[in-house]
Write an enzyme that holds these catalytic residues in place. Sequence first.
Site, short mmCIF file in Angstrom:
data_model
loop_
_atom_site.label_atom_id
_atom_site.label_comp_id
_atom_site.label_asym_id
_atom_site.label_seq_id
_atom_site.Cartn_x
_atom_site.Cartn_y
_atom_site.Cartn_z
N LYS A 33 -11.13 17.51 20.99
CA LYS A 33 -10.87 17.80 19.58
C LYS A 33 -11.20 16.58 18.72
O LYS A 33 -11.45 15.48 19.23
CB LYS A 33 -9.40 18.20 19.38
CG LYS A 33 -8.40 17.11 19.71
CD LYS A 33 -6.98 17.61 19.51
CE LYS A 33 -5.98 16.49 19.82
NZ LYS A 33 -4.58 16.89 19.59
N ARG A 128 6.01 22.48 16.39
CA ARG A 128 4.74 22.23 15.74
C ARG A 128 3.87 23.49 15.83
O ARG A 128 3.53 24.08 14.82
CB ARG A 128 4.03 21.03 16.39
CG ARG A 128 2.81 20.56 15.62
CD ARG A 128 2.21 19.30 16.20
NE ARG A 128 1.62 19.51 17.51
CZ ARG A 128 0.87 18.61 18.13
NH1 ARG A 128 0.63 17.44 17.57
NH2 ARG A 128 0.36 18.87 19.33
N TYR A 242 -9.99 -11.76 -1.52
CA TYR A 242 -9.28 -11.31 -2.72
C TYR A 242 -7.83 -11.78 -2.75
O TYR A 242 -7.14 -11.79 -1.73
CB TYR A 242 -9.28 -9.77 -2.78
CG TYR A 242 -10.60 -9.15 -3.16
CD1 TYR A 242 -11.17 -9.39 -4.41
CD2 TYR A 242 -11.28 -8.32 -2.28
CE1 TYR A 242 -12.38 -8.80 -4.77
CE2 TYR A 242 -12.48 -7.74 -2.62
CZ TYR A 242 -13.04 -7.99 -3.87
OH TYR A 242 -14.24 -7.41 -4.22
N MET A 290 -13.65 -3.80 1.54
CA MET A 290 -14.33 -2.56 1.89
C MET A 290 -15.46 -2.75 2.89
O MET A 290 -15.61 -1.97 3.84
CB MET A 290 -14.90 -1.89 0.62
CG MET A 290 -15.55 -0.54 0.89
SD MET A 290 -16.25 0.20 -0.61
CE MET A 290 -14.75 0.56 -1.53
#
Length: 343
Positions: A33, A128, A242, A290
């Site tokens: 999966k 679930r 940063y 990023m």
Amino acid sequence: MSTAKLTIDLTAIRANWRLLNAKSTAETAAVVKANGYGLDAARVATALAKEGVRQFFVAVAEEAPAVRKAVGNEPQVYVFSGHMHGDTDLIRNNNLIPMINSVDQLLRHVEFLPDQPFGIQLDTGMNRLGMEPFEWQSVRELALRLKPHLIMSHLACADEADHPMNSRQLRIFKDMTAELAIPKSLSATGGILLGTDFHFDLTRPGVGLYGGLPFSDARSVVTLDIPVIQTRDIETGESVGYGNTWTAPVPRKIATISAGYADGIFRAMNTAATLYAGSTACPVVGRISMDMIGVDVSDVQTQIQSLQLINETHGIDQLAQDAGTIGYEILTSLGRRYQRRYI
């Protein structure tokens, strides 16, 4: 190399399956999966089919066509989410076996695909997926007349061997399936490691195939090499990244590497993370951004072109610990920008 390289060792996945298969006398399936836990379900399923796997599990029907195409028509492909609205054509066209989770799903399956095989998923306490005991009792006679291929449930705490929930769910599963001559399945990776009482007829290893805990004997499957864009020497008191969140206590050599949170390297780990130049540990400094990360390479004595974030000694679970998460999330978050190489 201008982009980070993710190496996926399919031979290690096959070896991990063999190790888990050897732990029980049950048939051993494979869970592929989430696109094979982020590593490409078609490639993973192809490799495992060559190893002899004949039963595969996906989460939703939309994942199944790639697996079916990869393994051919003979192996069985099960769908954990069952027969949902809009799934009928996918189930029919790809010869899937939905794991029916509710009365509504059972009625839908009987109405639209009366000749298509199915399985039953029971809820033994995880709350679930699956039919609860009272619901199962209400449709048990109908379901058994239709001859399900498999009856399964899922353990909530199998990665904690001494957790009382394991024995409780085992008892409930046995009660709900007593005297049924239908193949049964309770165990994923953690359940396999709990021992023979939990194995039944079919086991369904997932994360253990991909090198993750709780299967501590698993071979490492992924290696992540990240190229160095630039290195610089900084003086005491200078900061990196940063927000000036890290300041050099003494003169250091800093490498800027070409990857970041856009590639699935979680910003939350920041300076908890470590990369490696061979066997030399190189800590992250400053904030993960990023596309770039600052790394302290002061202890590296040779010129470096790249650093490793994931390798045999610092695997997905160690990286997950740095990020305050689990290996599953690390694997399934690995970004699309990586140059992927399959062994």
